[in-house]
Design a protein around this motif. Structure first.
Motif, PDB file in Angstrom:
ATOM      1  N   ARG A 130      24.817   1.116  26.594  1.00 42.58           N
ATOM      2  CA  ARG A 130      23.857   0.131  26.095  1.00 42.58           C
ATOM      3  C   ARG A 130      23.873  -1.123  26.958  1.00 42.58           C
ATOM      4  O   ARG A 130      22.806  -1.686  27.272  1.00 42.58           O
ATOM      5  N   VAL A 131      25.053  -1.561  27.362  1.00 45.10           N
ATOM      6  CA  VAL A 131      25.158  -2.751  28.210  1.00 45.10           C
ATOM      7  C   VAL A 131      24.509  -2.480  29.564  1.00 45.10           C
ATOM      8  O   VAL A 131      23.777  -3.318  30.098  1.00 45.10           O
ATOM      9  N   TYR A 132      24.778  -1.294  30.127  1.00 43.60           N
ATOM     10  CA  TYR A 132      24.183  -0.908  31.409  1.00 43.60           C
ATOM     11  C   TYR A 132      22.653  -0.934  31.331  1.00 43.60           C
ATOM     12  O   TYR A 132      21.972  -1.508  32.179  1.00 43.60           O
ATOM     13  N   SER A 133      22.108  -0.306  30.291  1.00 43.95           N
ATOM     14  CA  SER A 133      20.654  -0.233  30.138  1.00 43.95           C
ATOM     15  C   SER A 133      20.043  -1.608  29.925  1.00 43.95           C
ATOM     16  O   SER A 133      18.962  -1.904  30.450  1.00 43.95           O
ATOM     17  N   ARG A 134      20.712  -2.452  29.166  1.00 43.31           N
ATOM     18  CA  ARG A 134      20.188  -3.790  28.906  1.00 43.31           C
ATOM     19  C   ARG A 134      20.061  -4.581  30.200  1.00 43.31           C
ATOM     20  O   ARG A 134      19.032  -5.208  30.456  1.00 43.31           O
ATOM     21  N   LEU A 135      21.088  -4.536  31.043  1.00 43.61           N
ATOM     22  CA  LEU A 135      21.031  -5.272  32.302  1.00 43.61           C
ATOM     23  C   LEU A 135      19.970  -4.696  33.223  1.00 43.61           C
ATOM     24  O   LEU A 135      19.165  -5.438  33.809  1.00 43.61           O
ATOM     25  N   LEU A 136      19.923  -3.372  33.354  1.00 40.04           N
ATOM     26  CA  LEU A 136      18.960  -2.734  34.247  1.00 40.04           C
ATOM     27  C   LEU A 136      17.530  -3.005  33.796  1.00 40.04           C
ATOM     28  O   LEU A 136      16.667  -3.393  34.604  1.00 40.04           O
ATOM     29  N   GLN A 137      17.238  -2.834  32.515  1.00 41.17           N
ATOM     30  CA  GLN A 137      15.879  -3.047  32.018  1.00 41.17           C
ATOM     31  C   GLN A 137      15.460  -4.505  32.133  1.00 41.17           C
ATOM     32  O   GLN A 137      14.310  -4.807  32.445  1.00 41.17           O
ATOM     33  N   THR A 138      16.397  -5.413  31.889  1.00 40.22           N
ATOM     34  CA  THR A 138      16.075  -6.833  31.996  1.00 40.22           C
ATOM     35  C   THR A 138      15.663  -7.200  33.417  1.00 40.22           C
ATOM     36  O   THR A 138      14.644  -7.870  33.644  1.00 40.22           O
ATOM     37  N   LEU A 139      16.441  -6.753  34.393  1.00 41.63           N
ATOM     38  CA  LEU A 139      16.143  -7.085  35.786  1.00 41.63           C
ATOM     39  C   LEU A 139      14.850  -6.433  36.241  1.00 41.63           C
ATOM     40  O   LEU A 139      14.014  -7.074  36.886  1.00 41.63           O
ATOM     41  N   ARG A 140      14.651  -5.157  35.930  1.00 42.96           N
ATOM     42  CA  ARG A 140      13.432  -4.484  36.371  1.00 42.96           C
ATOM     43  C   ARG A 140      12.192  -5.107  35.750  1.00 42.96           C
ATOM     44  O   ARG A 140      11.158  -5.247  36.403  1.00 42.96           O
ATOM     45  N   HIS A 141      12.283  -5.510  34.477  1.00 39.87           N
ATOM     46  CA  HIS A 141      11.141  -6.155  33.842  1.00 39.87           C
ATOM     47  C   HIS A 141      10.783  -7.456  34.561  1.00 39.87           C
ATOM     48  O   HIS A 141       9.598  -7.731  34.816  1.00 39.87           O
ATOM     49  N   HIS A 142      11.787  -8.248  34.892  1.00 43.80           N
ATOM     50  CA  HIS A 142      11.508  -9.508  35.581  1.00 43.80           C
ATOM     51  C   HIS A 142      10.982  -9.266  36.992  1.00 43.80           C
ATOM     52  O   HIS A 142      10.117 -10.005  37.464  1.00 43.80           O
ATOM     53  N   PHE A 143      11.471  -8.245  37.664  1.00 44.03           N
ATOM     54  CA  PHE A 143      10.973  -7.954  39.001  1.00 44.03           C
ATOM     55  C   PHE A 143       9.509  -7.522  38.963  1.00 44.03           C
ATOM     56  O   PHE A 143       8.720  -7.886  39.836  1.00 44.03           O
ATOM     57  N   LEU A 144       9.150  -6.731  37.948  1.00 41.61           N
ATOM     58  CA  LEU A 144       7.780  -6.246  37.863  1.00 41.61           C
ATOM     59  C   LEU A 144       6.804  -7.349  37.468  1.00 41.61           C
ATOM     60  O   LEU A 144       5.606  -7.230  37.718  1.00 41.61           O
ATOM     61  N   THR A 145       7.292  -8.408  36.843  1.00 41.09           N
ATOM     62  CA  THR A 145       6.409  -9.498  36.427  1.00 41.09           C
ATOM     63  C   THR A 145       6.525 -10.708  37.341  1.00 41.09           C
ATOM     64  O   THR A 145       5.999 -11.766  37.018  1.00 41.09           O
TER      65      THR A 145
END
Length: 672
Positions: free
Chosen positions: A320-335
């Motif tokens: 869960r911690v891994y996914s939270r960090l990965l999804q957070t960064l990818r979302h910010h990169f895409l926006t």
């Protein structure tokens, strides 16, 4: 009794001082370890100002003073005892640690291998108290004059353990390690005023700040501070905040990845892997991202009692911690617009690679190669199979085109793997060129009329430009090619120079990734009329046979042929120009060169990026106007088109202000 009989060893209880010296081997590795442990104690004491002074790289003297809660005379000897601490009031508190320290080993270990002096005073007392430790021998406390808080002075570190002392490096090297330990604590606690002095000279004086970026800039300068991308995500239990750096700023190692968990600096391989995955395709091979991230979560979700240095932690739900960090960064990169900008505030220190030999010679493609290249571009544009759009110029027939112009109709476009259908320019026509533009390398129908002004050209688009994924026009599709390598165009804020190979590579990669990874389909393959045998090394053959299923997903069907030989029965249709044996060896070299067995998803990503690179137009390939238009139109239809899959930037942006400044048109009173 046999005289040769072995004497039975005697088990004895080790004296406390020897126990502390053994413990010091784990906790106190070098002067920086002393600084870290004492700074953590000062932070836990509720200090608002901490000052560190070192002499001789910390081997001669380390002094740390704070204005924390202090200690009483009867607490001082107990603080120096082994496994004595005020941070675990109950046994159950070990599973809910909220302080930096909790083991109760640091002071006892430091005192056993140095000459330690502690002066401390609590608020409300008229005087403080002092206690001295000489190689583990504790003297009784005596009154002394000092301010509220604690001063700890460590001299002659490892004076009684000469073997440990000989392993220390130069004073300059040890100072560097101390600065790093100081940096980690000062970054994690921007609400505390930190001071660091070296040989009576100030190195850092960091006042309290509410803006974390100011403290980051104080340590790493404007090069890093100007490229910070803010990150913030909260799911009620796991919060991630802080900054990551633009891909244009990277390093050759992971030392500038600062991860803080509940105020504690940590090193965690899974989180570093998530960080690398978030930057996949944005950084070149061998480069590492720069980040300053704070994570917070309930204490019961982590275990910090893993190693004496407290640098490693364990998570109750690591996935869960891994996914939270990965999804957070990818979302910010895409926006976030991550197009690399040229100017003093946007350094471009990323190493680049050339995709073609340097020199004045420009390769000339024959008609077959031009037709195939256009079929690949048309496939990326429409989603149609290369076999559907590729027609050899040498084939006859009434309906067969005999030029290298457009092959597929824009009205017959299909969707690929859930990607929205490509929408042609609003007018339905192709891009027109200015009257002074260059002639087309393709169909003569696309050559501009030299007697018409650009605005009178019937091929010029009519209506509003197409919108990007964000709903705003990004690129004006009026571009031209420079040196058969770069496309120059503009948007509403400045000029954009695009690397044609890098952009086309990203477009192809996103299409094949959507088809294979998201839709679970295989790439279109072409069965070989005569299967091709390939001789491999034993390691290459083993790798090929282990990854047969993955290779089949990219359209390459391979079987064992006996000995060290394999046979290729089908091949990706979009790689018509690359010999199958050469492509297979290229893939296996990259797989074996990683030093470890790749995960299937990592291997598939790598294979897809390699295919996209091989199939994309190259630097030096002349493009026709419609090909230029097609590439520019697709820039806003896919994610991460600001970088190719291997991390090179696809475009450089020159703002109008920067252009005016470079040409001397931007003065103190504005544009001139």
């Amino acid at each position: 009794m046999d005289a040769t009989a072995r004497k039975l060893p005697t088990i004895r209880q080790l004296p406390p001082n020897l126990i502390n010296q053994i413990a010091a081997g784990e906790v106190i590795e070098r002067p920086a370890s002393v600084v870290k442990e004492l700074l953590e104690n000062s932070v836990d004491a509720g200090s608002t100002r901490i000052e560190v002074s070192i002499v001789g790289g910390g081997t001669e003297m380390i002094r740390i003073s704070d204005n924390g809660c202090g200690m009483t005379a009867d607490q001082l000897p107990l603080a120096l005892a082994s496994h004595a601490t005020s941070k675990l009031p109950t046994d159950e508190a070990l599973f809910h640690v909220s302080t930096l320290g909790f083991r109760g080993e640091a002071l006892a270990s430091i005192g056993s291998v140095s000459q330690l002096t502690i002066r401390s005073r609590i608020d409300g007392d008229d005087a403080g108290n002092e206690v001295r430790v000489r190689g583990g021998v504790i003297e009784p406390p005596v009154p002394c004059g000092c301010g509220v808080g604690t001063v700890m002075e460590v001299r002659n570190l490892f004076f009684n353990t000469p073997v440990r002392h000989r392993f220390l490096k130069t004073a300059q090297t040890e100072k560097g390690h101390i600065v790093e330990a100081f940096t980690r604590l000062a970054l994690a606690n921007s609400h505390i005023h930190f001071v660091l002095n070296n040989n009576d000279k100030p190195l850092y004086d960091l006042p309290v700040t509410e803006r974390w970026s100011e403290r980051i800039e104080a340590f790493f300068g404007s090069e890093i501070a100007d490229c910070l991308i803010p990150i913030n995500s909260d799911d009620a239990q796991i919060r991630v905040s802080g900054y990551v750096c633009d891909p244009s700023v990277s390093r050759g190692n992971s030392r500038m990845q600062y991860l803080f968990l509940n105020g504690r600096h940590i090193r965690d391989r899974s989180l570093q892997h998530a960080l690398g995955e978030a930057y996949r395709g944005l950084l070149m091979v061998g480069r590492h991202p720069v980040c300053f991230l704070r994570m917070s979560m309930p204490a019961e979700m982590i275990d910090v009692n893993v190693h004496p240095t407290k640098l490693e932690v364990r998570f109750t739900d690591g996935g869960r911690v891994y996914s939270r960090l990965l999804q957070t960064l990818r979302h910010h990169f895409l926006t976030t617009d991550m197009t690399q900008r040229v100017g003093p505030s946007s350094p471009a220190n990323q190493p680049t690679q050339s995709d073609a030999p340097q020199g004045p010679t420009v390769p000339v493609l024959n008609r077959t190669e031009q037709a195939h290249r256009q079929s690949v571009i048309e496939w990326a544009r429409t989603g149609r199979s290369p076999d559907e759009v590729f027609v050899s110029p040498n084939r006859g027939g009434d309906n067969m085109p005999t030029n290298a112009g457009p092959i597929a109709s824009q009205n017959s476009m299909t969707s690929l793997g859930g990607v929205p259908d490509f929408q042609p320019y609003p007018s339905g026509n192709s891009m027109g060129l200015p009257a002074t533009g260059m002639a087309s390398t393709g169909d003569a129908d696309f050559a501009p009329d030299p007697n018409l002004a650009p605005w009178d050209d019937p091929h010029m688009p009519i209506g509003d430009p197409p919108l990007s994924r964000n709903g705003h026009p990004s690129v004006c599709y009026l571009g031209f090619q420079v040196h058969n390598r770069y496309l120059v165009t503009q948007d509403e804020k400045g000029m954009v120079v695009i690397d044609q190979h890098a952009l086309h590579e990203r477009v192809l990669y996103e299409r094949v990734k959507t088809k294979v990874l998201d839709s679970g389909q295989a790439l279109e393959s072409q069965g070989l009329l005569v299967p091709e045998t390939v001789s491999l090394t034993p390691a290459e053959r083993t790798a090929v046979l282990e990854h047969q299923d993955t290779l089949r997903q990219i359209g390459m069907d391979i079987e064992d042929f006996g000995g060290e030989t394999v046979v290729i029965r089908s091949y990706p249709a979009m790689l018509r120009k690359t010999p199958p044996a050469e492509m297979l060896r290229t893939l296996m070299e990259s797989v074996l060169g990683g030093g470890k067995k790749p995960e299937p998803i990592e291997l598939l990503n790598h294979l897809l990026s390699t295919i996209a690179c091989k199939a994309a137009v190259k630097a030096g390939d002349p493009l026709s106007p419609e090909e230029i238009e097609s590439l520019l139109e697709q820039k806003d239809l896919f994610n991460d088109t600001h970088h190719c899959p291997h991390g090179r930037p696809t475009a450089l942006f020159f703002s109008r202000d920067e252009l005016d400044r470079m040409f001397g048109r931007l003065g103190p009173r504005g544009r001139v």
